[in-house]
Structures are given as structure tokens and as C-alpha cells.
Design an enzyme around this catalytic site. Structure first.
Site, PDB file in Angstrom:
ATOM      1  N   LEU A  40      32.422  37.998  25.638  1.00 39.84           N
ATOM      2  CA  LEU A  40      31.840  36.710  26.025  1.00 39.84           C
ATOM      3  C   LEU A  40      32.133  35.625  24.989  1.00 39.84           C
ATOM      4  CD1 LEU A  40      28.353  37.930  27.344  1.00 39.84           C
ATOM      5  CD2 LEU A  40      30.531  37.736  28.575  1.00 39.84           C
ATOM      6  N   HIS A  41      32.383  34.409  25.489  1.00 40.48           N
ATOM      7  CA  HIS A  41      32.641  33.255  24.617  1.00 40.48           C
ATOM      8  C   HIS A  41      31.871  32.048  25.165  1.00 40.48           C
ATOM      9  CE1 HIS A  41      35.317  32.099  27.827  1.00 40.48           C
ATOM     10  NE2 HIS A  41      36.049  33.187  27.663  1.00 40.48           N
TER      11      HIS A  41
ATOM     12  N   LYS B  37      38.269  27.704  35.038  1.00 39.98           N
ATOM     13  CA  LYS B  37      39.447  28.127  34.267  1.00 39.98           C
ATOM     14  C   LYS B  37      40.328  29.045  35.127  1.00 39.98           C
ATOM     15  CE  LYS B  37      41.641  30.278  30.729  1.00 39.98           C
ATOM     16  NZ  LYS B  37      41.716  31.595  31.282  1.00 39.98           N
TER      17      LYS B  37
ATOM     18  N   GLN C 203      42.015  45.298  38.906  1.00 40.30           N
ATOM     19  CA  GLN C 203      42.673  43.994  38.810  1.00 40.30           C
ATOM     20  C   GLN C 203      43.720  43.950  37.687  1.00 40.30           C
ATOM     21  OE1 GLN C 203      38.706  42.025  38.072  1.00 40.30           O
ATOM     22  NE2 GLN C 203      39.903  40.658  36.801  1.00 40.30           N
TER      23      GLN C 203
ATOM     24  N   HIS D  37      31.578  31.544  28.861  1.00 39.55           N
ATOM     25  CA  HIS D  37      30.548  32.350  29.535  1.00 39.55           C
ATOM     26  C   HIS D  37      29.165  31.748  29.292  1.00 39.55           C
ATOM     27  CE1 HIS D  37      33.786  35.467  29.000  1.00 39.55           C
ATOM     28  NE2 HIS D  37      33.513  35.615  30.266  1.00 39.55           N
TER      29      HIS D  37
HETATM   30  O1  PAF Z   1      36.916  36.371  35.716  1.00 39.92           O
HETATM   31  C1  PAF Z   1      36.575  37.529  35.403  1.00 39.92           C
HETATM   32  O2  PAF Z   1      36.051  37.785  34.334  1.00 39.92           O
HETATM   33  C2  PAF Z   1      36.820  38.667  36.401  1.00 39.92           C
HETATM   34  O3  PAF Z   1      37.991  38.441  37.134  1.00 39.92           O
HETATM   35  C3  PAF Z   1      35.625  38.918  37.326  1.00 39.92           C
HETATM   36  C4  PAF Z   1      35.329  37.721  38.216  1.00 39.92           C
HETATM   37  C5  PAF Z   1      34.398  39.264  36.517  1.00 39.92           C
HETATM   38  C6  PAF Z   1      35.937  40.110  38.258  1.00 39.92           C
HETATM   39  O4  PAF Z   1      36.199  41.269  37.530  1.00 39.92           O
END
Ligand code: PAF
Length: 292
Positions: free
Chosen positions: A38-39, A154, A66, A42
Site C-alpha cells: 500500500l502507498h 491510475k 492476472q 491506496h
Molecule cells: O488494481 C489492483 O490492485 C488489482 O488489479 C485489483 C483491482 C485489486 C484486482 O486484483
């Protein structure tokens, strides 16, 4: 630091057991999905969530579907104890940290695909990326059923894909986009910025500058012939390479909703447009975008 009210859950059952009474009491619930590390970007999401709902739940799950085989899943930055400190400091109510099998049960086969808008730009350069994102986000939204879920601008293509998915699947949730947080020199905050060396960090804001140059060029050319956009883009790509970028995946002007290509302001016919870019700088792949 004030006494923590942060609850941590790992299972869908425990998540629902926590959220149920809040929902039954009529309290609005906001979900901020994250992959951790987290930064300040977030933090901005969490603060916006807090302004929109009295109950804030953050999920932390580094989603393997992903990441392509050659990408940085194994090395993806992790900072769990600092992450928790930030969540406590921001007064987050619930942290959901599911295990892999909670999100993808044994034998799992279901995927959400987003043809068209999910196949271009990030989807073209990271095949399967948006299938992974749409699948995991749909699961999180179904598991938590928040009133609102927040995502950063972003990752603009991701944000728009999630909006489309929510509409197409009639998911009962509001999607809120939160503006990109930038360093003073314009670099968009990203968990992957930690990969940059000092020299690369100094070169990194060139991506944002390239997007702004294209925007200024298009605005100046408003009502004319598009102002030779392709030549302009080639010049900006060359500029990024001279600044130290290894390669440029794309610098592109698109319709904000469909991601159809835009050649000039006139072809948008008043619809919102977006300028998006992605480029490799050392070990970091940087992405950024701005409104037209
Ligand atoms: O943007 C992200 O951090 C990720 O793509 C997300 C939306 C948490 C899905 O894993």
C-alpha cells in the site's frame, strides 16, 4: 496510535459474518480491493471510501490469474506489516486476506472475459490480464456485496472494465473512480515504483510529460486536421527512449468508455477521451493516463 478496531478475516464465511450485521443495521459498506504494498494512492482510496461509507473493508489478495507466466507474481512487492499499520491509522474496519483456495476453490474453472475493450492496450500487452482482474473483482464483489467499491484512475482501463462488468452483470454496487496520486514531479504512484533505480526514478516522470504533450497538441489542433497525431506520438515515443526507457508498449488516445481509437478531438464528438501510455523502464513497467 489509537487503539485498533481493525478486524482481519480470511474466509468468505467470516467476511459475511462481519459485514452482515453492519448491513442489517443500515450502515453503508465500502470495499477497497488491493494487492497490498500500500502507498499514498491506496490511502486516497481509503479516505474517499471513508467519506462515502461508515464501514470500510479493504481486501488484500495478490491475484495470480492476472499475472502472465513471465510477469512478477513471485516477486510482487509485499509489505504486510506496513500495510496493516496504514489500515489501522486510517481507521479501516475490516481487512479481508483470503487464501488462494478461498478465491479459487479446488477445480475452479469459471472466468469472466471482456472481449473488445479488454483486448486492447493493457489487454494486448498482457494477454489474460483483464480476464484475471474481472474474475477476481467479480468474486470480491459477490463475496462482500459492498454498497460501493473504489478503484484508482491510475489503472483507467481496469476501472472502466470493472464499470462495464458491473453493468453487464447487474451487480448491485456503485463503482467509484479516485484520481491518480502523483509525486511532486508528476510520477504516478504505483507499488511497482520500488523497482526503479535512482537513475530510472529521475527519468520516470517523462511518461507523464509525454501524455501532457499529446494532450496539449490535440487541444491546440482542436477543429483542425488532427494535427498529425501519429507523427506527434512517434516523437514522444522517441523522447521516452532517449530519456532512458527500454521500450514503449503504447501511447494512445482513446474514447474513455469504449477504448476505440481517437484521431482528433472532432472524432470524439463531445464524448470524453483519454490519453494512455505504458512503457518499460528497467525492471518496472510504468502505466499512466490523463483525461483529454
Ligand atoms: O488494481 C489492483 O490492485 C488489482 O488489479 C485489483 C483491482 C485489486 C484486482 O486484483
Amino acid at each position: 496510535m489509537s487503539e485498533s478496531k481493525l478486524h482481519i478475516t480470511q474466509t468468505v464465511e467470516a467476511l459475511r459474518a462481519h459485514l452482515g450485521p453492519w448491513r442489517d443495521a443500515g450502515e453503508r459498506i465500502a470495499l477497497v480491493p488491493t494487492m497490498g504494498a500500500l502507498h499514498e494512492g491506496h490511502r486516497a482510496l481509503i479516505r474517499r471510501a471513508r467519506a462515502m461509507a461508515p464501514r470500510v473493508c479493504v481486501s488484500l489478495f495478490v491475484n495470480p490469474t492476472q499475472f502472465a507466466a513471465h510477469e512478477d507474481l513471485g516477486a510482487y512487492p509485499r509489505s504486510e506489516s506496513q500495510d496493516r499499520d496504514m489500515l489501522v491509522a486510517e481507521g479501516v474496519d475490516l481487512l479481508y486476506v483470503p487464501e488462494l483456495l478461498e478465491m479459487y476453490p479446488e477445480g475452479d474453472v469459471t472466468r469472466i472475459t471482456m472481449p473488445g475493450m479488454g483486448d486492447c492496450l493493457e489487454g494486448e500487452h498482457r494477454p489474460g490480464f483483464f480476464t484475471g482482474v474481472a474474475t477476481v473483482v467479480s468474486k470480491l464483489l459477490i463475496q462482500a456485496t459492498p454498497h460501493v467499491a473504489l478503484f484508482g484512475e491510475k489503472d483507467f482501463q481496469q476501472l472502466q472494465i470493472i464499470r462495464r462488468m458491473v453493468l453487464d452483470l447487474s451487480l448491485p454496487v456503485e463503482i467509484e473512480g479516485v484520481p491518480t496520486v502523483r509525486e511532486v514531479d508528476g510520477l504516478a504512484l504505483s507499488s511497482r515504483n520500488v523497482y526503479l533505480t535512482d537513475e530510472e526514478r529521475a527519468a520516470a516522470p517523462a511518461l507523464y510529460r509525454a501524455l501532457k504533450s499529446i494532450r496539449d497538441h490535440l487541444r491546440d489542433a482542436d477543429g483542425h486536421d488532427g494535427g498529425a497525431l501519429p507523427e506527434m506520438v512517434v516523437r514522444e515515443v522517441d523522447g521516452l527512449i532517449s530519456a532512458g526507457f527500454t521500450s514503449v508498449d503504447y501511447l494512445s488516445v482513446r474514447d474513455s468508455a469504449t477504448f476505440a481509437r481517437v484521431d482528433d478531438m472532432m472524432s470524439l464528438a463531445g464524448r470524453p477521451g483519454r490519453i494512455l501510455g505504458a512503457a518499460q523502464l528497467g525492471k518496472a513497467r510504468l502505466i499512466d493516463n490523463i483525461p483529454l
